[in-house]
Design an enzyme around this catalytic site. Structure first.
Site, PDB file in Angstrom:
ATOM      1  N   HIS A 154       0.822  -1.213   0.000  1.00 50.94           N
ATOM      2  CA  HIS A 154       0.000   0.000   0.000  1.00 50.94           C
ATOM      3  C   HIS A 154       0.860   1.269   0.000  1.00 50.94           C
ATOM      4  CE1 HIS A 154      -3.457  -2.578   0.784  1.00 50.94           C
ATOM      5  NE2 HIS A 154      -2.743  -3.156   1.736  1.00 50.94           N
ATOM      6  N   SER A 277      16.099  18.707 -16.672  1.00 52.91           N
ATOM      7  CA  SER A 277      15.136  19.805 -16.709  1.00 52.91           C
ATOM      8  C   SER A 277      15.711  20.980 -17.473  1.00 52.91           C
ATOM      9  CB  SER A 277      14.767  20.237 -15.282  1.00 52.91           C
ATOM     10  OG  SER A 277      14.044  21.440 -15.287  1.00 52.91           O
TER      11      SER A 277
END
EC number: 4.3.2.-
Length: 455
Positions: A154, A277
């Protein structure tokens, strides 16, 4: 100039490989269709349906002539028929003998069988590259067999595992994919030469033999009955491609998450000059992992489109195969890119064992709450121990205190165990269960089956 990502020069290698693109380009498509026409003529000549001289001339011209694809494309637009211009060009090239081109066949005979030939080439690439990825994963699983890391459920820390164990799960999955690829081979690579409605009427009593002999020349299997209205073979192939792509995408997403700054347990290969980037100089983005994961959704959409193509009107229509023309090239192109990306990543994958070890200690012992519960439960009973350890764990989590300190605030623990005993329980390297053993078990299974070399 291209307009699809597979054709755009600046993007195509992110979405496909040059090798796979070549399987589905115009040249290969027409070459495979001409190969079918050549095999058909050869078979018909040998069986006496057409003159031997005509058969030899047609086969020779089909194999050796360079046809003007642009001119054929222009005629496709004029005639509104995908194959007739090719037939006309072949007939013209064969001269008088061209009268016997395409004798008794229907368009879908040639197109379907040509597509199967393309698909066979694509399959060989996928099979080869799936085997490569399988072997690379197996090698890494063995190498990292005993390297402990956090196992997560989870999205949260759960229990210790080993990195080799994580990889071995994928090895086993890829092994099953290889089995599937081998299993479908006989069914999928089956041609179709049986005339307008699949009845062989145009070939006369030798129809089945014309089909069998034509397909034998092409190294394809013969169907029991025509499959112009039965597209399940393509759907079966697509289903396996979808499964392979889904595994590849899952691995890409898992690696993407493990590379997160806050986890930082692995990193994709980094080369000098690689830019993450255009505005943030510090970024080292998971570009390969993102590419790997991003290609699964379009593959699965193509798989769904192939499944839809199983709906056929009456004995034949053009709706189903048009969907196949879209979906088959796309799914093969995308999965070829995924396999190439992962193979490259695995060659240079940076595994940060020190960070993995540090993350095992991130919750100050809470990762081993299960181990503590079972140890304490031997004296207090499992359910009583669960309640006691749960209270200690919640206190440790909420107050950000070492788990062992909250445990020793409980008299039932402090009076029964020494701190040294509990510290031993909290060693994550001693609670990986059978993770390391399972790596060997997985590798042994696939070695026994012959998919993996020993050693």
């Amino acid at each position: 100039m291209g307009s699809h990502v597979i054709d755009l020069v600046m993007l195509q290698n992110n979405f496909s490989t040059a090798e796979m693109r070549a399987v589905w380009n115009d040249e290969t498509r027409i070459t495979k269709q001409l190969a079918v026409e050549a095999a058909l003529a050869q078979a018909e000549g040998e069986l006496g349906l057409i003159p031997q001289d005509a058969a030899k001339k047609i086969a020779k011209v089909a194999k050796e002539t360079t046809f003007d694809i642009a001119a054929i494309a222009e005629q496709v637009a004029v005639l509104k028929h995908s194959l007739m211009p090719t037939i006309n060009a072949l007939q013209a090239a064969a001269g008088d003998e061209g009268e016997f081109v395409h004798y008794g066949a229907t368009t879908q005979d040639i197109v379907d069988t040509g597509t199967v030939l393309q698909l066979k080439d694509a399959y060989n690439i996928v099979l080869r590259d799936t085997q490569v990825v399988f072997e690379k994963l197996a090698k890494l699983a063995k190498h990292y067999q005993n390297v402990p890391m956090v196992g997560r459920t989870h999205g949260m820390q759960a229990l210790p595992i080993t990195f080799g164990y994580k990889l071995a799960i994928w090895v086993d999955e890829f092994g099953r994919h290889l089995e599937r690829l081998h299993e479908i081979k006989e069914r999928v690579f089956t041609g179709n030469i049986n005339g307008a409605v699949g009845s062989y009427a145009s070939f006369g009593p030798k129809g089945s033999e014309v089909e069998r002999q034509t397909l034998a020349i092409l190294d394809l299997n013969s169907p029991t009955i025509g499959w112009q209205s039965s597209r399940d073979r393509f759907s079966e192939y697509a289903s396996v491609i979808g499964l392979i792509s889904a595994t590849l995408g899952k691995i890409g997403n898992e690696f993407y998450n493990l590379m997160r700054t806050e986890i930082n347990e692995i990193e994709e290969p980094f080369s000098k000059g690689k830019i993450g980037s255009s505005t943030m100089p510090h970024k080292r983005n998971p570009a390969a992992f993102e590419g790997l994961a991003s290609l699964t959704p379009p593959v699965l959409k193509s798989v769904a489109l192939i499944h839809e193509s199983m709906h056929v009107e009456h004995e034949r229509d053009a709706m189903s195969w048009r969907q196949e023309w879209v979906a088959l090239p796309e799914m093969n192109a995308y999965v070829s890119a995924q396999l190439a990306i992962l193979a490259n990543v695995l060659d240079g994958l940076q595994v940060k064992e020190v960070v993995m070890a540090r993350n095992l200690e991130k919750q100050h012992g809470l990762l081993l709450s299960e181990k503590v519960m079972f140890e304490v439960g031997q004296k207090l009973g499992k359910q009583t121990a669960h309640h006691l350890v749960y209270e200690c764990a919640m206190t440790s989590f909420e107050e950000e205190r070492p788990f062992i300190d909250t445990l020793f605030e409980q008299a039932a623990i402090a009076d029964a165990y020494t701190r040294a005993e509990v510290e031993q329980w909290l060693d994550p390297t001693q609670y990986t269960g059978l993770c390391a053993d399972k790596v060997d078990e997985v590798l042994a299974v696939w070695q026994t089956k012959g998919f993996l070399k020993e050693g």
